[in-house]
Scaffold this motif. Structure first.
Motif, PDB file in Angstrom:
ATOM      1  N   GLN A 114       9.941   5.644  15.582  1.00 49.41           N
ATOM      2  CA  GLN A 114       8.855   5.939  14.644  1.00 49.41           C
ATOM      3  C   GLN A 114       8.750   4.811  13.628  1.00 49.41           C
ATOM      4  O   GLN A 114       9.727   4.470  12.963  1.00 49.41           O
ATOM      5  CB  GLN A 114       9.096   7.272  13.933  1.00 49.41           C
ATOM      6  CG  GLN A 114       7.928   7.728  13.079  1.00 49.41           C
ATOM      7  CD  GLN A 114       8.191   9.071  12.423  1.00 49.41           C
ATOM      8  OE1 GLN A 114       9.330   9.542  12.436  1.00 49.41           O
ATOM      9  NE2 GLN A 114       7.174   9.677  11.851  1.00 49.41           N
ATOM     10  N   TYR A 115       7.576   4.217  13.527  1.00 45.69           N
ATOM     11  CA  TYR A 115       7.356   3.109  12.615  1.00 45.69           C
ATOM     12  C   TYR A 115       6.875   3.631  11.257  1.00 45.69           C
ATOM     13  O   TYR A 115       6.320   4.732  11.155  1.00 45.69           O
ATOM     14  CB  TYR A 115       6.336   2.134  13.191  1.00 45.69           C
ATOM     15  CG  TYR A 115       6.814   1.433  14.449  1.00 45.69           C
ATOM     16  CD1 TYR A 115       7.605   0.297  14.361  1.00 45.69           C
ATOM     17  CD2 TYR A 115       6.479   1.921  15.704  1.00 45.69           C
ATOM     18  CE1 TYR A 115       8.055  -0.342  15.505  1.00 45.69           C
ATOM     19  CE2 TYR A 115       6.916   1.293  16.857  1.00 45.69           C
ATOM     20  CZ  TYR A 115       7.707   0.156  16.755  1.00 45.69           C
ATOM     21  OH  TYR A 115       8.165  -0.471  17.884  1.00 45.69           O
ATOM     22  N   ASN A 116       7.101   2.806  10.228  1.00 47.62           N
ATOM     23  CA  ASN A 116       6.699   3.206   8.874  1.00 47.62           C
ATOM     24  C   ASN A 116       5.186   3.326   8.746  1.00 47.62           C
ATOM     25  O   ASN A 116       4.682   4.041   7.877  1.00 47.62           O
ATOM     26  CB  ASN A 116       7.227   2.193   7.854  1.00 47.62           C
ATOM     27  CG  ASN A 116       8.730   2.290   7.679  1.00 47.62           C
ATOM     28  OD1 ASN A 116       9.319   3.347   7.895  1.00 47.62           O
ATOM     29  ND2 ASN A 116       9.353   1.182   7.285  1.00 47.62           N
ATOM     30  N   THR A 117       4.445   2.621   9.605  1.00 48.13           N
ATOM     31  CA  THR A 117       2.986   2.693   9.527  1.00 48.13           C
ATOM     32  C   THR A 117       2.462   4.074   9.906  1.00 48.13           C
ATOM     33  O   THR A 117       1.364   4.463   9.504  1.00 48.13           O
ATOM     34  CB  THR A 117       2.370   1.633  10.443  1.00 48.13           C
ATOM     35  OG1 THR A 117       2.901   1.782  11.766  1.00 48.13           O
ATOM     36  CG2 THR A 117       2.662   0.236   9.923  1.00 48.13           C
ATOM     37  N   SER A 118       3.229   4.801  10.709  1.00 46.24           N
ATOM     38  CA  SER A 118       2.820   6.144  11.118  1.00 46.24           C
ATOM     39  C   SER A 118       3.393   7.229  10.222  1.00 46.24           C
ATOM     40  O   SER A 118       3.070   8.406  10.398  1.00 46.24           O
ATOM     41  CB  SER A 118       3.253   6.406  12.564  1.00 46.24           C
ATOM     42  OG  SER A 118       4.667   6.322  12.695  1.00 46.24           O
ATOM     43  N   ARG A 119       4.218   6.838   9.247  1.00 43.78           N
ATOM     44  CA  ARG A 119       4.819   7.823   8.358  1.00 43.78           C
ATOM     45  C   ARG A 119       3.964   8.010   7.114  1.00 43.78           C
ATOM     46  O   ARG A 119       2.978   7.309   6.907  1.00 43.78           O
ATOM     47  CB  ARG A 119       6.236   7.382   7.956  1.00 43.78           C
ATOM     48  CG  ARG A 119       7.230   7.347   9.106  1.00 43.78           C
ATOM     49  CD  ARG A 119       8.585   6.879   8.629  1.00 43.78           C
ATOM     50  NE  ARG A 119       9.573   6.900   9.700  1.00 43.78           N
ATOM     51  CZ  ARG A 119      10.846   6.518   9.546  1.00 43.78           C
ATOM     52  NH1 ARG A 119      11.284   6.097   8.375  1.00 43.78           N
ATOM     53  NH2 ARG A 119      11.667   6.571  10.576  1.00 43.78           N
ATOM     54  N   LYS A 120       4.380   8.937   6.288  1.00 46.08           N
ATOM     55  CA  LYS A 120       3.685   9.213   5.035  1.00 46.08           C
ATOM     56  C   LYS A 120       3.819   8.023   4.090  1.00 46.08           C
ATOM     57  O   LYS A 120       4.893   7.444   3.952  1.00 46.08           O
ATOM     58  CB  LYS A 120       4.269  10.478   4.387  1.00 46.08           C
ATOM     59  CG  LYS A 120       3.619  10.864   3.079  1.00 46.08           C
ATOM     60  CD  LYS A 120       4.294  12.097   2.498  1.00 46.08           C
ATOM     61  CE  LYS A 120       3.699  12.460   1.149  1.00 46.08           C
ATOM     62  NZ  LYS A 120       4.374  13.649   0.562  1.00 46.08           N
ATOM     63  N   GLU A 121       2.737   7.677   3.434  1.00 45.07           N
ATOM     64  CA  GLU A 121       2.750   6.532   2.525  1.00 45.07           C
ATOM     65  C   GLU A 121       3.601   6.843   1.295  1.00 45.07           C
ATOM     66  O   GLU A 121       3.503   7.934   0.716  1.00 45.07           O
ATOM     67  CB  GLU A 121       1.330   6.188   2.086  1.00 45.07           C
ATOM     68  CG  GLU A 121       1.242   4.944   1.225  1.00 45.07           C
ATOM     69  CD  GLU A 121      -0.184   4.602   0.849  1.00 45.07           C
ATOM     70  OE1 GLU A 121      -0.373   3.623   0.101  1.00 45.07           O
ATOM     71  OE2 GLU A 121      -1.099   5.325   1.303  1.00 45.07           O
TER      72      GLU A 121
ATOM     73  N   ARG B  27      12.268   5.135   1.147  1.00 47.72           N
ATOM     74  CA  ARG B  27      11.856   6.363   1.822  1.00 47.72           C
ATOM     75  C   ARG B  27      12.869   7.487   1.663  1.00 47.72           C
ATOM     76  O   ARG B  27      12.520   8.673   1.628  1.00 47.72           O
ATOM     77  CB  ARG B  27      11.600   6.081   3.295  1.00 47.72           C
ATOM     78  CG  ARG B  27      10.968   7.236   4.054  1.00 47.72           C
ATOM     79  CD  ARG B  27      10.439   6.776   5.381  1.00 47.72           C
ATOM     80  NE  ARG B  27       9.416   5.761   5.215  1.00 47.72           N
ATOM     81  CZ  ARG B  27       8.142   6.021   4.944  1.00 47.72           C
ATOM     82  NH1 ARG B  27       7.740   7.284   4.807  1.00 47.72           N
ATOM     83  NH2 ARG B  27       7.261   5.052   4.820  1.00 47.72           N
TER      84      ARG B  27
ATOM     85  N   GLN C 138      12.130  11.292   0.454  1.00 51.40           N
ATOM     86  CA  GLN C 138      12.474  12.479   1.232  1.00 51.40           C
ATOM     87  C   GLN C 138      13.287  13.473   0.403  1.00 51.40           C
ATOM     88  O   GLN C 138      13.140  14.694   0.572  1.00 51.40           O
ATOM     89  CB  GLN C 138      13.255  12.063   2.478  1.00 51.40           C
ATOM     90  CG  GLN C 138      12.420  11.293   3.494  1.00 51.40           C
ATOM     91  CD  GLN C 138      13.245  10.800   4.667  1.00 51.40           C
ATOM     92  OE1 GLN C 138      14.477  10.884   4.656  1.00 51.40           O
ATOM     93  NE2 GLN C 138      12.570  10.267   5.684  1.00 51.40           N
TER      94      GLN C 138
END
Length: 206
Positions: A2-9, A17, A21
């Motif tokens: 999972q890349y950071n681009t697909s995670r919550k900003e 991060r 969390q």
């Protein structure tokens, strides 16, 4: 993967991060006492990550503000400082108007105008005359910075009278203003250090 681009900003990327969390997990804790303890634990971690903030006044206040920002102001805990609100933190301050003085001879600068105003308020006497002459001499130097031609003293004294609204005028016993020739000023170059050159010459002789 999972890349950071697909995670919550991240709201505050500087904390990373993992801390975000932790804040998100704190929002899910239903028991208020445990939620308060976990919020204080997050504040201690934030302080450890940013030790340079300890020198800033109201250190804890700044950390609590950032905690509420990272929770999108949805965190409900017993805050030891004043609870920040979204409206207060993100409200733009009132715009400060830029002063635009209406000077007739703007190339003299604001300091000359202020000096003339203060000189005009003095009582008539030797002190006022001496300061008037000094101001006129400085104005002549400022005038020649943008106009390289020779300027007559009558022009400078006319400017003094206009800028002072007639409070400062030329007197016959005033001396002639000093002549300033800016074109004759040569740049003084620093002397070269000949010690290294002499050392090299001595080495060559040996």
């Amino acid at each position: 993967m999972q890349y950071n681009t697909s995670r919550k900003e991240l709201i505050i990327p500087e904390y990373g991060r993992h801390l975000q969390q932790m804040v998100d997990h704190c929002l899910t804790i239903e028991d208020r006492q445990k939620r308060n303890q976990f919020a204080h634990y997050i504040i201690s971690v934030m302080g450890t990550l940013n030790p340079h903030l300890r020198d800033i006044p109201d250190f804890q206040h700044k950390l609590w503000d950032q905690l509420f920002i990272m929770s999108d102001f949805q965190l409900q805990v017993d805050c030891p400082v004043e609870t920040p609100t979204k409206e207060v933190l993100f409200t733009k301050p009132d715009r400060i108007p830029y002063p635009v003085p209406n000077y007739k001879y703007r190339y003299y600068g604001r300091n000359v105008q202020s000096l003339i105003e203060q000189t005009s308020q003095l009582e008539d006497g030797d002190k006022k005359d001496a300061l008037t002459i000094a101001t006129a001499n400085y104005m002549k130097k400022c005038y020649l910075k943008w106009n390289k031609d020779h300027v007559e003293d009558s022009i400078i004294w006319q400017h003094v009278e206009d800028m002072s609204d007639g409070a400062l005028k030329f007197k016959r016993d005033f001396p002639v203003l000093a002549f300033v020739d800016l074109s004759d000023q040569r740049e003084i170059k620093p002397k070269k250090n000949n010690k290294n050159r002499n050392k090299n010459r001595n080495k060559n002789r040996i």
